[in-house]
Design a protein around this motif. Structure first.
Motif, PDB file in Angstrom:
ATOM      1  N   TRP A  95       0.840  -1.181  -0.130  1.00 14.61           N
ATOM      2  CA  TRP A  95      -0.116   0.092  -0.102  1.00 14.61           C
ATOM      3  C   TRP A  95       0.808   1.204   0.041  1.00 14.61           C
ATOM      4  N   TYR A  96       2.090   1.355   0.709  1.00  9.81           N
ATOM      5  CA  TYR A  96       2.827   2.581   0.857  1.00  9.81           C
ATOM      6  C   TYR A  96       3.440   2.933  -0.558  1.00  9.81           C
ATOM      7  N   ARG A  97       3.480   1.660  -1.556  1.00  7.35           N
ATOM      8  CA  ARG A  97       3.849   1.917  -2.996  1.00  7.35           C
ATOM      9  C   ARG A  97       2.734   2.302  -3.935  1.00  7.35           C
ATOM     10  N   THR A  98       1.774   1.314  -3.829  1.00  8.76           N
ATOM     11  CA  THR A  98       0.719   1.431  -4.864  1.00  8.76           C
ATOM     12  C   THR A  98      -0.191   2.642  -4.425  1.00  8.76           C
ATOM     13  N   TYR A  99      -0.495   3.155  -3.392  1.00  8.91           N
ATOM     14  CA  TYR A  99      -1.351   4.080  -2.907  1.00  8.91           C
ATOM     15  C   TYR A  99      -0.679   5.663  -3.791  1.00  8.91           C
ATOM     16  N   PRO A 100       0.516   6.146  -3.556  1.00 10.33           N
ATOM     17  CA  PRO A 100       1.066   6.865  -4.010  1.00 10.33           C
ATOM     18  C   PRO A 100       0.959   6.918  -5.637  1.00 10.33           C
ATOM     19  N   PHE A 101       0.942   5.762  -6.408  1.00 10.33           N
ATOM     20  CA  PHE A 101       0.888   5.662  -7.744  1.00 10.33           C
ATOM     21  C   PHE A 101      -0.550   5.989  -8.162  1.00 10.33           C
ATOM     22  N   CYS A 150       4.111  11.765  -7.221  1.00  8.87           N
ATOM     23  CA  CYS A 150       3.567  10.338  -6.721  1.00  8.87           C
ATOM     24  C   CYS A 150       3.487   9.303  -7.752  1.00  8.87           C
ATOM     25  N   LEU A 151       3.316   9.539  -8.967  1.00  7.58           N
ATOM     26  CA  LEU A 151       3.351   8.803  -9.922  1.00  7.58           C
ATOM     27  C   LEU A 151       4.827   8.163 -10.075  1.00  7.58           C
ATOM     28  N   LEU A 152       5.796   8.928 -10.114  1.00  2.58           N
ATOM     29  CA  LEU A 152       7.267   8.782 -10.223  1.00  2.58           C
ATOM     30  C   LEU A 152       7.543   7.866  -8.887  1.00  2.58           C
ATOM     31  N   TYR A 153       7.388   8.173  -7.727  1.00  2.95           N
ATOM     32  CA  TYR A 153       7.612   7.523  -6.674  1.00  2.95           C
ATOM     33  C   TYR A 153       7.088   6.296  -6.554  1.00  2.95           C
ATOM     34  N   GLY A 154       5.632   6.357  -6.841  1.00  2.14           N
ATOM     35  CA  GLY A 154       4.853   5.059  -6.878  1.00  2.14           C
ATOM     36  C   GLY A 154       5.293   4.010  -7.650  1.00  2.14           C
TER      37      GLY A 154
END
Length: 312
Positions: A95-101, A150-154
Motif C-alpha cells: 500500500w505504501y507504494r501503490t497508493y501514491p501511484f 506521486c506517480l514517479l515515486y509510486g
C-alpha cells in the motif's frame, strides 16, 4: 510536425475509447459464468453487511423481494478507489507504494478533466488571463506537480517491490515492469516539464484548448510535447494491458464478487445454467465419464456410474 502531434492526440483518444469498448464487450460476451461464491460481507445488504449477513437468512426468503442498498455499494467503492482500503488492511508494505501511484493517476486524470472544463469556459468567453482561468491554472499547477511526484515515486516503488518481494516476483512479467515503468517515466517527464517551464498549466491548458478548436499551433515547450506523446501511448496501452482492471473494476465487483441473485428467482440465470448444461463433457475421469461417451453435462449428472473396485 506540430499538426502530426495533435493528430496523434486525436488518434490516441479514439483508440482508447474503441479499445475500451471492445475490452468491456469481450468481457460481457465471452467471460464464462462464474461459480458465484459470494464473498461476504456484501455492501448492498444494508445493515446485514455489518456482520456479513445475507437476505437468505429470512424465513422463506425466496418469496420476498430482494432489496439492494446501492448506497452501500457506492460507499464501499469510494473507499476502495480513493484509499485502496483492502490493500491498506491486508498488504500494508504494498500500500505504501501503490497508493501514491494511484493518487498520482487520480490527480493527473482529474487535472485533464478540469483542463477540458477550462477550455470550454474559454470557448464561452472567459479570458485566459482572467481570474477564473487563472485560479483553475493555479490548482492545475499544484495537482500536476504532486501527481507527477506521486506517480514517479509510486512507479519506482512498485517495480522495486516486485523485484524484492518473493511472492510478487513469482507472478511478475515483463509486461508489469514495462507498463509501470512507462507510467513512472510519464511522471518524470511531467516533473521535468513542470520544473523547466514558467507554467505547466498554461502549456497543458493551451494544448487542450487548441485541440478542441482545431488550432494546430505549438505550446512553447518541447518537453511538454515529449510528455504528451508518452501520455498518448499510455492511453492506448491501458485497455490492452493488465492495467485494464481500471475499466473492469465495476464488473469484477458487481458481476462476480457481489452478484447474489438467487437462481430460483432469476429466469436469466436459469437460462445461462441450462445452456451450460448442454456443453459436451470431455472429461474421462472414472467418477465423471469413464467410457469417454458423447454426453452433455446434464446427461453425465443424471446417469451416474458405479464406483470402481476399492472406491467408496
Amino acid at each position: 510536425m506540430i499538426t502530426i502531434f495533435y493528430l496523434l492526440g486525436y488518434l490516441a483518444l479514439i483508440g482508447f475509447i474503441v479499445t475500451s469498448f471492445l475490452k468491456i464487450r469481450a468481457y460481457m460476451s465471452k467471460t464464462p459464468s462464474h461459480i458465484r461464491w459470494e464473498l461476504y460481507p456484501i455492501p448492498h445488504e444494508g445493515k446485514r453487511a455489518a456482520y456479513g449477513g445475507s437476505y437468505m437468512e429470512e424465513v422463506n426468503w425466496w418469496e420476498h423481494k430482494h432489496t439492494v442498498d446501492h448506497m452501500g455499494d457506492i460507499y464501499f467503492l469510494l473507499r476502495e478507489i480513493l484509499f485502496l482500503e483492502a490493500t491498506f488492511h491486508h498488504n500494508r508494505p504494498l500500500w505504501y507504494r501503490t497508493y501514491p501511484f494511484h493518487v498520482g493517476l487520480y490527480l493527473l486524470m482529474g487535472g485533464a478533466i478540469i483542463l477540458v472544463i477550462a477550455a470550454i469556459l474559454r470557448l464561452l468567453g472567459c479570458s485566459p488571463d482572467g481570474w477564473l482561468i487563472g485560479l483553475i491554472y493555479w490548482f492545475i499547477q499544484i495537482m500536476s506537480f504532486v501527481g507527477c511526484v506521486c506517480l514517479l515515486y509510486g512507479g519506482i516503488g512498485l517495480m522495486v517491490r516486485r523485484l524484492t518481494d518473493e511472492g510478487l516476483r513469482m507472478f511478475s512479467t515483463f509486461e508489469h515492469f514495462f507498463s509501470i515503468g512507462l507510467f513512472a517515466m510519464f511522471g518524470l517527464t511531467g516533473l521535468i516539464t513542470w520544473l523547466t517551464n514558467e507554467s505547466f498549466a498554461s502549456c497543458a491548458g493551451d494544448f487542450v484548448y487548441n485541440a478542441l478548436t482545431l488550432n494546430f499551433v505549438g505550446v512553447g515547450s518541447g518537453g511538454f510535447i515529449v510528455h504528451m506523446l508518452l501520455g498518448f501511448f499510455l492511453m492506448i496501452l491501458i485497455p490492452v494491458s493488465f492495467m485494464s482492471h481500471i475499466l473492469l473494476k465495476y464488473f469484477l465487483y458487481h458481476d462476480i464478487r457481489w452478484e447474489d441473485i438467487a437462481t430460483c428467482t432469476s429466469t436469466k440465470r436459469q437460462a445461462v445454467i441450462n445452456d451450460i448444461l448442454q456443453y459436451k463433457c470431455t472429461w474421462a475421469a472414472p467418477h465423471i465419464n469413464p467410457k469417454g461417451e458423447d454426453k452433455t453435462w446434464v446427461q453425465v449428472a443424471t446417469s451416474g456410474y458405479p464406483c470402481q473396485e476399492g472406491e467408496k
